[in-house]
Each structure stands twice: as structure tokens, then as C-alpha cells.
Design a protein around this motif. Sequence first.
Motif, PDB file in Angstrom:
ATOM      1  N   GLU A   1       8.545  10.617   3.167  1.00  0.00           N
ATOM      2  CA  GLU A   1       8.452   9.158   3.241  1.00  0.00           C
ATOM      3  C   GLU A   1       7.699   8.715   4.493  1.00  0.00           C
ATOM      4  O   GLU A   1       6.892   7.785   4.448  1.00  0.00           O
ATOM      5  CB  GLU A   1       9.863   8.573   3.244  1.00  0.00           C
ATOM      6  N   ARG A   2       7.914   9.402   5.607  1.00  0.00           N
ATOM      7  CA  ARG A   2       7.232   9.034   6.852  1.00  0.00           C
ATOM      8  C   ARG A   2       5.722   9.248   6.727  1.00  0.00           C
ATOM      9  O   ARG A   2       4.935   8.475   7.262  1.00  0.00           O
ATOM     10  CB  ARG A   2       7.798   9.862   8.004  1.00  0.00           C
TER      11      ARG A   2
ATOM     12  N   GLY B   1       2.843   6.461   7.079  1.00  0.00           N
ATOM     13  CA  GLY B   1       1.760   6.632   8.044  1.00  0.00           C
ATOM     14  C   GLY B   1       0.393   6.472   7.404  1.00  0.00           C
ATOM     15  O   GLY B   1      -0.516   5.868   7.993  1.00  0.00           O
ATOM     16  N   LEU B   2       0.236   6.995   6.203  1.00  0.00           N
ATOM     17  CA  LEU B   2      -1.029   6.841   5.481  1.00  0.00           C
ATOM     18  C   LEU B   2      -1.323   5.367   5.194  1.00  0.00           C
ATOM     19  O   LEU B   2      -2.458   4.905   5.321  1.00  0.00           O
ATOM     20  CB  LEU B   2      -0.980   7.631   4.170  1.00  0.00           C
ATOM     21  N   ALA B   3      -0.288   4.635   4.793  1.00  0.00           N
ATOM     22  CA  ALA B   3      -0.464   3.213   4.500  1.00  0.00           C
ATOM     23  C   ALA B   3      -0.851   2.445   5.764  1.00  0.00           C
ATOM     24  O   ALA B   3      -1.745   1.590   5.739  1.00  0.00           O
ATOM     25  CB  ALA B   3       0.826   2.636   3.904  1.00  0.00           C
TER      26      ALA B   3
ATOM     27  N   ALA C   1       1.440   9.708  -5.489  1.00  0.00           N
ATOM     28  CA  ALA C   1       1.988  11.024  -5.169  1.00  0.00           C
ATOM     29  C   ALA C   1       2.968  11.487  -6.234  1.00  0.00           C
ATOM     30  O   ALA C   1       2.956  12.658  -6.647  1.00  0.00           O
ATOM     31  CB  ALA C   1       2.680  10.978  -3.806  1.00  0.00           C
ATOM     32  N   ARG C   2       3.804  10.568  -6.709  1.00  0.00           N
ATOM     33  CA  ARG C   2       4.780  10.909  -7.734  1.00  0.00           C
ATOM     34  C   ARG C   2       4.077  11.332  -9.021  1.00  0.00           C
ATOM     35  O   ARG C   2       4.464  12.301  -9.673  1.00  0.00           O
ATOM     36  CB  ARG C   2       5.696   9.715  -7.977  1.00  0.00           C
ATOM     37  N   GLU C   3       3.016  10.604  -9.382  1.00  0.00           N
ATOM     38  CA  GLU C   3       2.269  10.946 -10.586  1.00  0.00           C
ATOM     39  C   GLU C   3       1.564  12.292 -10.440  1.00  0.00           C
ATOM     40  O   GLU C   3       1.518  13.099 -11.372  1.00  0.00           O
ATOM     41  CB  GLU C   3       1.248   9.852 -10.896  1.00  0.00           C
ATOM     42  N   ALA C   4       1.008  12.540  -9.258  1.00  0.00           N
ATOM     43  CA  ALA C   4       0.254  13.773  -9.049  1.00  0.00           C
ATOM     44  C   ALA C   4       1.158  14.995  -9.032  1.00  0.00           C
ATOM     45  O   ALA C   4       0.810  16.048  -9.566  1.00  0.00           O
ATOM     46  CB  ALA C   4      -0.528  13.687  -7.744  1.00  0.00           C
TER      47      ALA C   4
ATOM     48  N   VAL D   1       0.835  -1.203   0.000  1.00  0.00           N
ATOM     49  CA  VAL D   1       0.000   0.000   0.000  1.00  0.00           C
ATOM     50  C   VAL D   1       0.872   1.256   0.000  1.00  0.00           C
ATOM     51  O   VAL D   1       0.555   2.240  -0.671  1.00  0.00           O
ATOM     52  CB  VAL D   1      -0.956  -0.008   1.209  1.00  0.00           C
ATOM     53  N   THR D   2       1.977   1.235   0.730  1.00  0.00           N
ATOM     54  CA  THR D   2       2.906   2.367   0.728  1.00  0.00           C
ATOM     55  C   THR D   2       3.398   2.647  -0.685  1.00  0.00           C
ATOM     56  O   THR D   2       3.473   3.806  -1.116  1.00  0.00           O
ATOM     57  CB  THR D   2       4.113   2.076   1.646  1.00  0.00           C
ATOM     58  N   GLN D   3       3.705   1.597  -1.407  1.00  0.00           N
ATOM     59  CA  GLN D   3       4.173   1.745  -2.784  1.00  0.00           C
ATOM     60  C   GLN D   3       3.089   2.368  -3.663  1.00  0.00           C
ATOM     61  O   GLN D   3       3.368   3.252  -4.477  1.00  0.00           O
ATOM     62  CB  GLN D   3       4.584   0.379  -3.330  1.00  0.00           C
TER      63      GLN D   3
END
Length: 214
Positions: free
Chosen positions: A156-157, A161-163, A145-148, A137-139
Motif C-alpha cells: 500500500e505504501r 508513493g507512486l501516486a 495492480a490488482r488486475e495485473a 490516482v492511488t485508486q
Amino acid sequence: MGAVKTKRMPRAVREQQMLDAAVETFGRRGYMAASMDEIAELAGVSKPLVYLYLNSKEDLFTACIRREAKSLVEAVRTGVRTDLPADRQLWDGLRAFFAHTGRHPHAWSLLHLQARTHGEPFAGEVAAMREEIVAFVTQLIAIAAREAHRDPDLPEREVAGLAEALVGAAESLAAWANTDDTVSSHQAAATLMNFAWAGLGNLMNDRPWSPPPA
């Protein structure tokens, strides 16, 4: 007590039959209350044969955890197409997770409740499974995020945390859905998607929520 079947079959097939019976028994009755006699009877084999194949109740329980953890991780991974947009990837992953836990309620009870409450080595086996799902899920979130942003600027933290939060919410929701026959796996996935994506979508579009000043 039912009659014990004596029909010969390959060891691997017989072992899976025992594990099926054990998962159902552990999931329904709990680790402490489940008996090897009950598992053997449900599997249609003798108790000595269960011990011959799987050594002990602890080893049997560990084998069940490993099999069901692997099955769940594979279901989530294969449910996601990485060529789709970020929201679709998350939706497909949630649907795969809730569909699998809904189809296998005894396995989910074993992983989510039984293994975690009986100490090591059981809790460690489930923790390893959870770490793998959180990493996946982190990936997904990092890629979104990278695409957006084209140039990733989510720390990274924060992504980790979101994952963690998303996986934790999915675990709790699966436990709830499996106790309510009126909740389908599709509904459970939609509930979490509506809860999570409103925030994630804003975050990916560089519209994060900020806490008020102290």
C-alpha cells in the motif's frame, strides 16, 4: 477607470462574475499585488458590492481557491472511464488534467503558486484538493495492480508513493506547459505518460526495477 455596470442580475450569477474577475487578477498579478479596486472594475461592479458579497480580500481569495479546486477535481474524475484498461484510464486522466489547467491558466497559477506561498488558510485549501487527486490516482494504480496480478501484492505504501510522484510530476509539467505556448495539453499528457507508463507498465506486469546491491 471603466464605467460600473448597474444592470441587476441574480446574486449567484453576480458572485460568479466577481470570482471570474478575481481569479484572473490573482492569477495574473498575485495575491499581494491584486487590488479589490481592480477586481471590482474587471467584474463591472462597485468595490463595496464585492465586499458585501465576499466580505474581504482573504475570503474572496479563499472562495476562488475552493471553486477552482472543485472544478479541477471534477474535470479529472469525469475524464476517466473506469471500464477501460489501466493505461487508458491514466491517459484520459492526464489529458483531462492538462486540458483543464491549459484552458484555465490563471486558475492553475492561483492553485499551484499563489495559494501555496501565502500560508494558511490558503495552503490548506490546496492541500485538501491535492489529497483528493492523489487518492483518486492511488485508486487507479491499485486497481491496475490488482488486475495485473489477480492477487494484489504491491504494498500500500508503494502504491501511495507512486501516486504522489505522478501527481507531483503532473503539477510541475502543467506549470511548465502554461509558460510555453508551443506545448499543447495533448503533448504534455503524452510526455508524462511516456515517462510514467514505461515504469508502471513493467511494475504491473511484475517486472519491477531493483536497485543494485550496496
